[in-house]
Design an enzyme around this catalytic site. Structure first.
Site, PDB file in Angstrom:
ATOM      1  N   ASP A 111      41.346  34.972  46.399  1.00 34.62           N
ATOM      2  CA  ASP A 111      40.088  33.971  46.898  1.00 34.62           C
ATOM      3  C   ASP A 111      38.360  34.438  46.808  1.00 34.62           C
ATOM      4  O   ASP A 111      38.553  35.354  46.245  1.00 34.62           O
ATOM      5  CB  ASP A 111      40.418  34.226  48.822  1.00 34.62           C
ATOM      6  CG  ASP A 111      39.455  36.128  49.440  1.00 34.62           C
ATOM      7  OD1 ASP A 111      40.925  37.297  47.889  1.00 34.62           O
ATOM      8  OD2 ASP A 111      39.079  36.860  50.351  1.00 34.62           O
ATOM      9  N   GLU A 177      40.109  38.897  50.606  1.00 39.88           N
ATOM     10  CA  GLU A 177      39.454  40.487  50.521  1.00 39.88           C
ATOM     11  C   GLU A 177      38.249  39.816  50.871  1.00 39.88           C
ATOM     12  O   GLU A 177      37.484  40.194  51.154  1.00 39.88           O
ATOM     13  CB  GLU A 177      39.760  40.677  48.370  1.00 39.88           C
ATOM     14  CG  GLU A 177      39.056  41.390  48.777  1.00 39.88           C
ATOM     15  CD  GLU A 177      37.155  41.741  48.754  1.00 39.88           C
ATOM     16  OE1 GLU A 177      36.423  42.673  48.127  1.00 39.88           O
ATOM     17  OE2 GLU A 177      36.823  41.046  48.181  1.00 39.88           O
TER      18      GLU A 177
END
Length: 472
Positions: A111, A177
């Site tokens: 991500d 994250e």
């Protein structure tokens, strides 16, 4: 501390030479695959298209399967504790160790941060573009390059040693994250057996500069929260009541100003400072790497790196207030801000938050009403450098970059490392990365230095090879 204190031989073994050659030869393919990942806008914020995260995870899983070494590759999620929701899709790939060899866990995240104002980008954020020796695009450095360093290093090991090597490998590529790793702890518990390893490599940090590698040995923690300051039941006319009624912005400005002293150093009782030496780092370097304007001076006290690595910081990262376009002659009833504090290594982030809340409540001007919400705390980390894996990593950096590595601290935070330490206390944790100081992670025009990327791949390939030659 530099690795001048940790010398390594210049002569490589035949297997290391083969690994290095394979790693260098694999860089173009790794860059092409990295470009494919950068094109996927995998942003975990709910306001963005969440199907792109599934697409990104599936692309990473395909790359893992393509190495041909894993016994199992799957895209999976974990529950978010205290909710009915699940976290974002992660990739978990595993290969069992053989003949008494160690297992290494390779971590990165797929991500990325939102692009922000796309007008500030020189090229479209999700269109990978090479110029001036750098690959530009959101996630090109943080952290899709970390994913490809893992994949390319495994490819090099297969090319040089064949698929019958004995090293155990687990690869965990997280999907949230940048959005707080909300399901990370649960994911570790759900997959503890698959993730258990002798050595863990977290490829989500940086390097001293574009040609000098670094092993991250300390990270600050983080305490982030939302603060609402309220002084009125409703908005009022500034002409009718201005001068007698405190508006919320006045109260907020006066309150926030108490967080720092006249030099910009944090002035909150209870926030700890770590006492540790730092390497030389000039103000000129700071200006170059941070983009400090010519007339603006640095803040804080002590050496520059002590301020970044070992001392707390407090930053206002967001404000909800009337926009300039909608401004009127009105006394505002409330202001909401987001405050992010970096916490010195060694202090619990929850204790730092408690100190901040106590300070703000004690200094609220005019009896302003304060509300705290969205509290998110993550502890810092100090690496145990006594294990064999650290020495192997330093040697691999020396030979992969052709330069002596530096042990350094990072002002940023990777809070989930505390979860790794808790769940896998016997594992040796190595925090590495592909970024250099000009990567602009989280900012417009994020980029990856191509030479650094190639050296990072070579380093990790050497690390895998040397662990493969060692007994657990």
């Amino acid at each position: 501390m530099t690795s001048e204190q940790h010398p390594h031989p210049e002569t490589l073994s035949d297997s290391d030479s083969a690994i290095l050659a394979a790693a260098r030869a694999g860089v173009p393919a790794a860059l092409a695959d990295l470009g494919g990942l950068v094109r996927i806008p995998s942003i975990a914020w709910p306001a963005f298209d969440q199907t792109q995260l599934q697409r990104s995870a599936e692309a990473v899983a395909a790359l893992a399967e393509g190495t041909g070494v894993f016994d199992s590759v799957r895209v999976t999620t974990a529950a978010i504790p205290g909710t009915d929701e699940h976290g974002q899709p992660a990739v978990l790939a595993t290969r069992a160790a053989r003949n008494g060899k160690p297992t290494i866990l390779l971590y990165a995240h797929h991500d990325v941060q939102p692009p922000g104002d796309e007008a500030l980008w020189d090229t479209p954020p999700f269109e990978p573009t090479v110029r001036d020796g750098r690959l530009h695009g959101r996630g090109a450095a943080d952290d899709k390059a970390g994913i490809m360093a893992h994949i390319a290093a495994i490819r090099a090991l297969v090319e040089a040693a064949g698929e019958d090597f004995d090293l155990g490998i687990a690869m965990f590529i997280e999907g949230e994250e940048e959005y707080g790793s909300r399901s990370f702890a649960q994911f570790l518990q759900d997959n503890a057996d698959a993730l258990r390893a002798d050595v863990i490599v977290v490829a989500d940090s940086g390097n001293w500069d574009s040609r000098t590698p670094a092993l991250t040995v300390s990270l600050r923690g983080n305490a982030r929260f939302t603060l609402t300051v309220r002084t009125l039941e409703h908005a009022s006319h500034s002409g009718m009541f201005g001068g007698a009624v405190p508006d919320a912005m006045l109260a907020t400005i006066k309150l926030l100003a108490t967080l720092w002293d006249e030099n910009g150093a944090v002035a909150v009782e209870g926030l700890a400072v770590r006492d540790a030496e730092t390497p030389e780092y000039s103000e000129e370097t700071l200006r170059d790497e941070a983009g400090l304007l010519p007339g603006v001076s640095p803040i804080g006290e002590g050496t520059i790196l002590s301020r970044i690595w070992n001392k707390p910081s407090v930053t206002v990262t967001g404000v909800d207030f009337t926009s300039v376009a909608n401004a009127s002659n009105t006394i505002s009833p409330e202001v909401t801000v987001v405050i992010s504090s970096r916490v010195a290594p060694g202090q619990r982030a929850q204790d730092a938050y408690a100190a901040l809340e106590a300070h703000l409540r004690a200094h609220a001007p005019f009896g302003a009403e304060l509300t705290f919400s969205d509290i998110d705390c993550g502890d810092g980390f100090l690496v145990d450098t006594s294990g064999y894996a650290v020495d192997i990593a330093r040697g691999a950096m020396h030979d992969g970059y052709g330069a002596a590595p530096v042990d350094f601290g990072v002002g940023g935070s990777i809070p989930f490392i505390a979860d790794l330490v808790r769940d896998f206390p016997d594992a040796q944790i190595l925090v590495t990365g592909v970024e250099d100081p000009h990567a602009r992670a989280h900012s417009p025009n994020e980029s990856l230095h191509l030479e650094t990327f190639g050296n990072a791949i070579a380093t990790e390939a050497l690390l895998l090879n040397r662990l493969n030659e060692r007994s657990a």
